[in-house]
Scaffold this motif. Structure first.
Motif, PDB file in Angstrom:
ATOM      1  N   PHE A 153      29.221  41.595  25.932  1.00 35.39           N
ATOM      2  CA  PHE A 153      29.154  42.945  25.376  1.00 35.39           C
ATOM      3  C   PHE A 153      27.774  43.531  25.635  1.00 35.39           C
ATOM      4  O   PHE A 153      26.789  42.806  25.742  1.00 35.39           O
ATOM      5  CB  PHE A 153      29.381  42.913  23.856  1.00 35.39           C
ATOM      6  CG  PHE A 153      30.830  42.944  23.485  1.00 35.39           C
ATOM      7  CD1 PHE A 153      31.614  41.815  23.639  1.00 35.39           C
ATOM      8  CD2 PHE A 153      31.410  44.106  22.996  1.00 35.39           C
ATOM      9  CE1 PHE A 153      32.956  41.835  23.308  1.00 35.39           C
ATOM     10  CE2 PHE A 153      32.751  44.131  22.662  1.00 35.39           C
ATOM     11  CZ  PHE A 153      33.527  43.005  22.819  1.00 35.39           C
ATOM     12  N   VAL A 177      32.028  44.474  28.253  1.00 34.24           N
ATOM     13  CA  VAL A 177      32.479  45.570  27.411  1.00 34.24           C
ATOM     14  C   VAL A 177      31.243  46.322  26.924  1.00 34.24           C
ATOM     15  O   VAL A 177      30.402  45.753  26.234  1.00 34.24           O
ATOM     16  CB  VAL A 177      33.274  45.044  26.201  1.00 34.24           C
ATOM     17  CG1 VAL A 177      33.851  46.201  25.397  1.00 34.24           C
ATOM     18  CG2 VAL A 177      34.365  44.087  26.647  1.00 34.24           C
ATOM     19  N   ASN A 179      29.434  49.650  25.039  1.00 27.30           N
ATOM     20  CA  ASN A 179      29.618  50.835  24.215  1.00 27.30           C
ATOM     21  C   ASN A 179      28.293  51.519  23.938  1.00 27.30           C
ATOM     22  O   ASN A 179      27.250  50.875  23.826  1.00 27.30           O
ATOM     23  CB  ASN A 179      30.384  50.549  22.926  1.00 27.30           C
ATOM     24  CG  ASN A 179      29.653  49.586  22.030  1.00 27.30           C
ATOM     25  OD1 ASN A 179      28.934  48.728  22.519  1.00 27.30           O
ATOM     26  ND2 ASN A 179      29.844  49.724  20.746  1.00 27.30           N
ATOM     27  N   VAL A 195      34.749  52.194  24.063  1.00 27.80           N
ATOM     28  CA  VAL A 195      34.158  51.253  25.012  1.00 27.80           C
ATOM     29  C   VAL A 195      34.597  51.526  26.446  1.00 27.80           C
ATOM     30  O   VAL A 195      35.589  52.217  26.706  1.00 27.80           O
ATOM     31  CB  VAL A 195      34.517  49.777  24.667  1.00 27.80           C
ATOM     32  CG1 VAL A 195      34.160  49.440  23.229  1.00 27.80           C
ATOM     33  CG2 VAL A 195      35.976  49.487  24.948  1.00 27.80           C
ATOM     34  N   ARG A 196      33.826  50.977  27.357  1.00 24.53           N
ATOM     35  CA  ARG A 196      34.218  50.928  28.762  1.00 24.53           C
ATOM     36  C   ARG A 196      34.200  49.464  29.164  1.00 24.53           C
ATOM     37  O   ARG A 196      33.259  48.730  28.852  1.00 24.53           O
ATOM     38  CB  ARG A 196      33.242  51.727  29.619  1.00 24.53           C
ATOM     39  CG  ARG A 196      33.279  53.205  29.250  1.00 24.53           C
ATOM     40  CD  ARG A 196      32.207  53.969  29.971  1.00 24.53           C
ATOM     41  NE  ARG A 196      32.523  54.138  31.381  1.00 24.53           N
ATOM     42  CZ  ARG A 196      31.724  54.758  32.237  1.00 24.53           C
ATOM     43  NH1 ARG A 196      30.550  55.238  31.835  1.00 24.53           N
ATOM     44  NH2 ARG A 196      32.082  54.898  33.491  1.00 24.53           N
ATOM     45  N   ILE A 197      35.270  49.042  29.830  1.00 21.06           N
ATOM     46  CA  ILE A 197      35.355  47.648  30.254  1.00 21.06           C
ATOM     47  C   ILE A 197      35.090  47.575  31.752  1.00 21.06           C
ATOM     48  O   ILE A 197      35.823  48.162  32.552  1.00 21.06           O
ATOM     49  CB  ILE A 197      36.743  47.048  29.938  1.00 21.06           C
ATOM     50  CG1 ILE A 197      37.109  47.297  28.458  1.00 21.06           C
ATOM     51  CG2 ILE A 197      36.766  45.551  30.239  1.00 21.06           C
ATOM     52  CD1 ILE A 197      38.502  46.789  28.079  1.00 21.06           C
ATOM     53  N   VAL A 215      41.083  47.846  20.346  1.00 26.82           N
ATOM     54  CA  VAL A 215      40.129  47.539  21.418  1.00 26.82           C
ATOM     55  C   VAL A 215      40.242  46.063  21.787  1.00 26.82           C
ATOM     56  O   VAL A 215      40.259  45.709  22.975  1.00 26.82           O
ATOM     57  CB  VAL A 215      38.673  47.879  21.005  1.00 26.82           C
ATOM     58  CG1 VAL A 215      37.686  47.458  22.093  1.00 26.82           C
ATOM     59  CG2 VAL A 215      38.515  49.359  20.702  1.00 26.82           C
ATOM     60  N   ILE A 219      41.027  44.429  25.462  1.00 29.51           N
ATOM     61  CA  ILE A 219      40.147  43.466  26.127  1.00 29.51           C
ATOM     62  C   ILE A 219      40.947  42.208  26.500  1.00 29.51           C
ATOM     63  O   ILE A 219      40.842  41.697  27.617  1.00 29.51           O
ATOM     64  CB  ILE A 219      38.945  43.095  25.222  1.00 29.51           C
ATOM     65  CG1 ILE A 219      38.038  44.319  25.025  1.00 29.51           C
ATOM     66  CG2 ILE A 219      38.147  41.928  25.807  1.00 29.51           C
ATOM     67  CD1 ILE A 219      37.001  44.162  23.928  1.00 29.51           C
ATOM     68  N   ARG A 222      43.150  42.642  29.486  1.00 28.96           N
ATOM     69  CA  ARG A 222      42.406  42.471  30.742  1.00 28.96           C
ATOM     70  C   ARG A 222      42.205  40.995  31.065  1.00 28.96           C
ATOM     71  O   ARG A 222      42.330  40.564  32.223  1.00 28.96           O
ATOM     72  CB  ARG A 222      41.041  43.166  30.657  1.00 28.96           C
ATOM     73  CG  ARG A 222      41.090  44.653  30.872  1.00 28.96           C
ATOM     74  CD  ARG A 222      41.394  45.030  32.332  1.00 28.96           C
ATOM     75  NE  ARG A 222      40.313  44.760  33.246  1.00 28.96           N
ATOM     76  CZ  ARG A 222      39.331  45.613  33.530  1.00 28.96           C
ATOM     77  NH1 ARG A 222      39.348  46.815  32.992  1.00 28.96           N
ATOM     78  NH2 ARG A 222      38.372  45.295  34.368  1.00 28.96           N
TER      79      ARG A 222
END
Lengths: 234, 234
Positions: A153, A177, A179, A195-197, A215, A219, A222
């Motif tokens: 993160f 991940v 944010n 968030v952006r993964i 979220v 995750i 993915r």
């Protein structure tokens, strides 16, 4: 617990058989028996990940810094306080883990000297000498075996994409991940997150504001996709 | 709330008409948007005092640092984060207060510079420059009028009696509640406490291990006694 069992019955067990290690919460770095350095991590994101991973069938170990949260059912929780305690607990459980998600906000620095007695007020100013903590995530990146997945993160206040991509490569992560904790409703202490993964494969997913449980699902979706791809490649 | 009303009906209203200001919890002193300096105060002792004072008929204002506790019913709660915010909130409510109980653990120092962006890791070591926060309790001691009572706390790890008596005089307190936070079951984050109550009149009361609500009762018993003596002296 009954509710958890029913919820689990209704959840696809796509992470069954997977050993998952999740870290959560802040660390506390003591100056003396009373005072400490810490950060605003509430642990909510990490606890949500542990909860959802367990629901989806994984065996979950949660290494958690001090939070006011209750560990999710079916999860083995290990409580730690300092970055060094977290480092030790994580390394001890790393080898058996198939997936490690490092959602904890580990302090980069700790006070160099810890006073055994409460420090009395002295002058108008004071200097606090800090020294670097071990970098858990970087060490995991170094030790990672081919079958292991590593998710990190990044809580950023500026230059999010640039910082995120650099961290992904530098720490040998499979997913990062990121944010922006300055966005309202994102990050520390909120029940929601934005968030952006970032994937090592270059795939970037930008998610809208959503509940941290949601979220966590995204995750782990993915992660499940990565696992399927890998199995296919063998 | 109904339970609170019944409990109040059954409690002697010996603090009726009294304006009480209670401070509770730690303060957080930010280094940047993410990191902060704090201490182990849970706020439980202050919240217990606010709760019991309200039950005994007082009008209670609770100025509280960040805690995971819910303010007691019938209490006006004002949330603050830093020592300076606490200082401002307390001074604003001080004049109308008949009794001030300062159970908060206010940070003595704060980082001199607060970064508006998350500080990135740099070298192996780092120096943190700290500067003194305003001393809420000392300022209240200076401003105190004859009709006002001031109760302070001291969390000590050593030389408890000596430190307590010095603080009582130096800060112009009427009562000082001291606890040795190294005793198991005493102080930070416990539901129990082991305290000694030092009076300006020289009276010292050493209480055994007891629930913080019970400790709150004992402290307010001492306050009620002081109020009765004063009224008798007029």
């Amino acid at each position: 617990i009954i509710f958890h069992s029913i919820e689990k019955l209704l959840t696809p067990q796509d992470l069954a058989g997977l050993d998952v290690l999740v870290t959560a919460g802040p660390t506390r770095e003591p100056l003396d028996p009373v005072r400490y350095l810490s950060n605003r991590s509430s642990g909510k994101m990490g606890y949500a990940l542990a909860r959802v991973a367990a629901l989806r069938g994984a065996r979950v170990t949660l290494v958690t810094g001090p939070t006011s949260l209750i560990p999710p059912p079916g999860v083995e929780a290990i409580r730690v306080e300092t970055a060094r305690e977290m480092y030790d607990a994580v390394l001890q459980h790393f080898e058996q883990a198939d997936l490690v998600i490092k959602a904890a906000a580990v302090a980069d620095y700790r006070p160099q000297d810890v006073s055994s007695q409460k420090i009395k007020k002295q002058g108008q100013d004071m200097q606090l000498q800090l020294t670097r903590n071990p970098d858990v995530l970087a060490e995991l990146g170094r030790r990672k075996k081919d079958h292991q997945l590593l998710v990190g993160f990044a809580a950023e206040t500026n230059d999010l994409e640039q910082n995120a991509l650099a961290k992904l490569t530098r720490k040998n992560l499979d997913l990062l991940v990121a944010n922006d904790v300055t966005i309202p409703g994102a990050g520390f202490d909120y029940d929601t997150n934005v968030v952006r993964i970032f994937g090592r494969d270059g795939e970037v997913e930008s998610l809208p504001l959503m509940d941290k449980n949601r979220v966590a699902q995204k995750i782990l979706d993915r992660v499940a996709k990565l696992l399927t791809t890998r199995r296919g490649a063998k």
